[in-house]
Design an enzyme around this catalytic site. Structure first.
Site, PDB file in Angstrom:
ATOM      1  N   ASN A   1      13.494  43.260 -38.363  1.00  0.00           N
ATOM      2  CA  ASN A   1      13.720  44.711 -38.256  1.00  0.00           C
ATOM      3  C   ASN A   1      12.492  45.507 -38.684  1.00  0.00           C
ATOM      4  OD1 ASN A   1      16.191  43.801 -37.581  1.00  0.00           O
ATOM      5  ND2 ASN A   1      17.282  44.598 -39.379  1.00  0.00           N
TER       6      ASN A   1
ATOM      7  N   SER B   1      -3.019  59.578   7.574  1.00  0.00           N
ATOM      8  CA  SER B   1      -1.671  59.299   8.064  1.00  0.00           C
ATOM      9  C   SER B   1      -1.761  58.255   9.158  1.00  0.00           C
ATOM     10  CB  SER B   1      -1.065  60.598   8.610  1.00  0.00           C
ATOM     11  OG  SER B   1      -0.049  60.300   9.551  1.00  0.00           O
TER      12      SER B   1
ATOM     13  N   SER C   1      14.224  39.908 -25.698  1.00  0.00           N
ATOM     14  CA  SER C   1      13.232  40.966 -25.459  1.00  0.00           C
ATOM     15  C   SER C   1      11.864  40.378 -25.116  1.00  0.00           C
ATOM     16  CB  SER C   1      13.119  41.888 -26.677  1.00  0.00           C
ATOM     17  OG  SER C   1      12.886  41.132 -27.848  1.00  0.00           O
TER      18      SER C   1
ATOM     19  N   THR D   1       0.735  86.102  -9.737  1.00  0.00           N
ATOM     20  CA  THR D   1       2.002  86.133 -10.464  1.00  0.00           C
ATOM     21  C   THR D   1       3.077  86.152  -9.382  1.00  0.00           C
ATOM     22  OG1 THR D   1       2.043  88.538 -10.573  1.00  0.00           O
ATOM     23  CG2 THR D   1       1.053  87.414 -12.449  1.00  0.00           C
ATOM     24  N   HIS D   2       4.158  85.435  -9.602  1.00  0.00           N
ATOM     25  CA  HIS D   2       5.202  85.288  -8.571  1.00  0.00           C
ATOM     26  C   HIS D   2       4.632  84.662  -7.297  1.00  0.00           C
ATOM     27  CE1 HIS D   2       7.485  88.133 -11.110  1.00  0.00           C
ATOM     28  NE2 HIS D   2       6.336  88.788 -11.161  1.00  0.00           N
TER      29      HIS D   2
ATOM     30  N   GLN E   1      16.102  48.043 -29.334  1.00  0.00           N
ATOM     31  CA  GLN E   1      15.281  47.183 -28.474  1.00  0.00           C
ATOM     32  C   GLN E   1      15.026  47.855 -27.116  1.00  0.00           C
ATOM     33  OE1 GLN E   1      15.840  42.787 -28.649  1.00  0.00           O
ATOM     34  NE2 GLN E   1      16.440  42.968 -26.521  1.00  0.00           N
TER      35      GLN E   1
ATOM     36  N   LYS F   1      -4.699  64.056   9.848  1.00  0.00           N
ATOM     37  CA  LYS F   1      -4.256  64.326   8.485  1.00  0.00           C
ATOM     38  C   LYS F   1      -5.175  63.793   7.397  1.00  0.00           C
ATOM     39  CE  LYS F   1      -0.668  65.687   7.108  1.00  0.00           C
ATOM     40  NZ  LYS F   1       0.722  65.236   7.168  1.00  0.00           N
TER      41      LYS F   1
ATOM     42  N   ASN G   1      -4.290  63.584   3.378  1.00  0.00           N
ATOM     43  CA  ASN G   1      -3.175  63.912   2.481  1.00  0.00           C
ATOM     44  C   ASN G   1      -3.569  63.856   1.002  1.00  0.00           C
ATOM     45  OD1 ASN G   1      -1.367  64.301   4.599  1.00  0.00           O
ATOM     46  ND2 ASN G   1      -0.889  62.113   4.692  1.00  0.00           N
TER      47      ASN G   1
ATOM     48  N   TYR H   1      19.093  49.516 -38.686  1.00  0.00           N
ATOM     49  CA  TYR H   1      18.712  48.881 -37.424  1.00  0.00           C
ATOM     50  C   TYR H   1      19.944  48.600 -36.565  1.00  0.00           C
ATOM     51  CZ  TYR H   1      17.139  45.657 -33.887  1.00  0.00           C
ATOM     52  OH  TYR H   1      16.881  45.073 -32.678  1.00  0.00           O
TER      53      TYR H   1
HETATM   54  N1  ARG Z   1      13.746  42.055 -30.526  1.00  0.00           N
HETATM   55  C1  ARG Z   1      14.316  42.854 -31.555  1.00  0.00           C
HETATM   56  C2  ARG Z   1      14.095  44.341 -31.225  1.00  0.00           C
HETATM   57  O1  ARG Z   1      13.259  44.636 -30.467  1.00  0.00           O
HETATM   58  C3  ARG Z   1      13.698  42.533 -32.868  1.00  0.00           C
HETATM   59  C4  ARG Z   1      14.548  42.879 -34.028  1.00  0.00           C
HETATM   60  C5  ARG Z   1      15.748  42.012 -34.051  1.00  0.00           C
HETATM   61  N2  ARG Z   1      16.517  42.257 -35.222  1.00  0.00           N
HETATM   62  C6  ARG Z   1      17.801  41.819 -35.330  1.00  0.00           C
HETATM   63  N3  ARG Z   1      18.403  42.083 -36.439  1.00  0.00           N
HETATM   64  N4  ARG Z   1      18.400  41.218 -34.325  1.00  0.00           N
HETATM   65  O2  ARG Z   1      14.794  45.198 -31.703  1.00  0.00           O
END
Ligand code: ARG
Length: 479
Positions: free
Chosen positions: A118, A285, A29, A163-164, A330, A291, A293, A325
């Protein structure tokens, strides 16, 4: 491969085989959570204080660790290029720890005592969302202020309401603009409400069951500006309601913004001609030289779709997820970042765009005073003469039909002609269907009568002032 050869991993002890390289890269991540560095450092400092209080760090070690974390933040400018150069970092938590080790050595390895990634990611994301809510609220106040100024500058200018998408009754331009202020007030209150609910600290929740140290959880909560610790560790590590609520509130805000954008796009057409698009916010344009826009309104109408998309992704992600978790969570980060960036961009252009709007009041007035928009006021006149509304409606309907056939407005019909439709018509009819009378007969709270609208303007301004006065300082990075 023996695990001693994989020192960079946070969890290599029980593993004997190396990770599949493609999988390893794919599951990281860090390529997107790098932007949580300020939150990660703040949360780590708060945790360091808590474990120091529990006797894990001496005062001197705590001081070194806090200083080291500050240095990590100060010395690191994370860009996609830097991120690409740190392939060993799995995520922002791992990266921060690796950097801290470079700065303070092995003492850094004590930081993870009594905590889990977590709870860290749950905390970082809460801090991120809290900041994003505050930034959005600031942007919304600015936009409301420019809408209120624009409404005020419109004075007693009128326009047709629809309206409408058919002309209905004349309204003050200010009354129309205040509609959007009302929508944005609800959007603000949704965000304020979500902020209150999410302002609890997950730190100390551990991986799922709570920290394995007797931590005083109020220490970290206080250091991060939370109102207190979360009450359940399983909930705290699996909950992303705060992200869901944030994106849902932004989705609703996006719906409102897109309605505003759509009306202005429409009103700027030659067919309506209610406003000249500000050149500073329009484009030409490459093909058609004449134009101009409405790119700004089109683009924000389009971007509101991304906000709805983020809310949908979050909801889909959380639905059916077993406690607690799961790595699926992620995937909830990027939509939150994207929604926060998208709304920040939209709110950066909307206030100056709104302030630069110049309406064609003459065209608006012409549209508001032709096409029998005073017919309801005319029917109301008859009710004051004792005619039941249903009958009054019928009589005015007949008069409108006669006007259509002879190419005249109601006010152009003679008294003799009118009396063919009802003997109750007399000379005072004409003054009851003037533009002013047509506006002022809507003399209720929330109506378009002129004095009601000036009161509504003052009220909207006052509410804005009160809200701005309540803004607290939510900074936490300095703890
Ligand atoms: N990069 C992970 C996330 O965004 C962090 C938590 C990871 N926890 C784990 N038990 N693998 O969720």
């Amino acid at each position: 491969m023996p695990n001693e050869q994989q020192p960079a991993k946070m969890w290599s002890g029980r593993f004997r085989e190396p990770l599949n390289k493609t999988f390893e890269e794919w599951q990281r991540s860090f390529p997107f959570d790098w932007r949580l560095l300020p939150q990660e450092v703040a949360a780590s400092k708060a945790h360091a204080r808590a474990i120091a209080a529990a006797g894990i760090l001496t005062d001197a070690e705590l001081a070194t660790m806090l200083d080291g974390l500050d240095q990590v933040l100060a010395q690191t400018t994370l860009t996609p290029a830097v991120v690409a150069e740190a392939p060993e970092a799995e995520d922002i938590h791992h990266f921060t720890e690796l950097q801290l080790t470079k700065v303070i050595g092995d003492l850094a390895l004590k930081l993870h005592t009594g905590r889990s990634r977590n709870e860290q990611i749950a905390t970082d994301m809460r801090l991120f969302v809290r900041d994003a809510i505050d930034a959005t609220l600031t942007g919304l106040r600015e936009w409301r202020s420019s809408l209120i100024d624009l409404a005020e500058s419109a004075g007693e200018a009128v326009m047709p309401s629809y309206t409408h998408l058919q002309r209905a009754e004349p309204v003050l331009v200010a009354h129309w603009l205040l509609t959007y202020v009302s929508q944005l007030e609800r959007d603000s209150s949704r965000l304020v409400d979500a902020r209150k609910r999410m302002n609890l600290c997950p730190l100390g929740s551990g991986a799922i069951a709570g920290a394995t140290l007797a931590l005083d959880r109020t220490i970290a909560a206080k250091a991060l500006g939370f109102d207190g610790p979360t009450p359940n560790s399983m909930d705290a590590t699996s909950d992303r309601d705060f992200a869901l609520e944030f994106t849902q509130a932004l989705a609703t805000l996006g719906i409102h913004i897109s309605r505003f954008a759509e009306e202005l796009t429409l009103y700027s057409t030659a067919e309506f001609g209610f406003l000249d698009l500000p050149e500073a916010f329009s484009t030409g344009s490459s093909a058609m030289p004449q134009k101009k826009n409405p790119d700004l309104t089109e683009l924000i109408r389009g971007k509101s779709g991304r906000l709805l998309g983020a809310a949908t992704t979050l909801a889909t992600l959380i639905k059916g997820l077993p406690l607690a978790y799961n790595k699926d969570l992620q995937e909830g980060q990027e939509p939150v970042f994207d929604a926060a960036d998208t709304i920040a961009g939209m709110l950066s252009v909307l206030p100056p765009f709104t302030s630069s709007l110049r309406f064609r009041y003459d065209r608006m007035q012409a549209a508001a005073t032709t096409g029998y928009l005073n017919a309801m006021a005319a029917a109301t006149y008859l009710t004051h003469k004792g005619v039941p509304f249903r009958k009054a409606h019928e009589k005015i309907g007949n008069a409108v039909r006669f006007g259509l056939e002879t190419g005249r407005e109601l006010g152009d019909l003679t008294l003799d002609e009118l009396r063919k439709f009802g003997e109750e018509f007399s000379e005072d009819f004409y003054e009851s269907i003037t533009l002013e009378a047509t506006l002022d007969c809507h003399d209720v709270i929330g109506g378009t009568a002129r004095h009601r609208v000036s009161q509504a303007l003052a009220d909207a301004r006052e509410r804005l002032k009160v809200e701005a006065g309540k803004v607290g300082d939510s900074r936490y990075v300095s703890v």
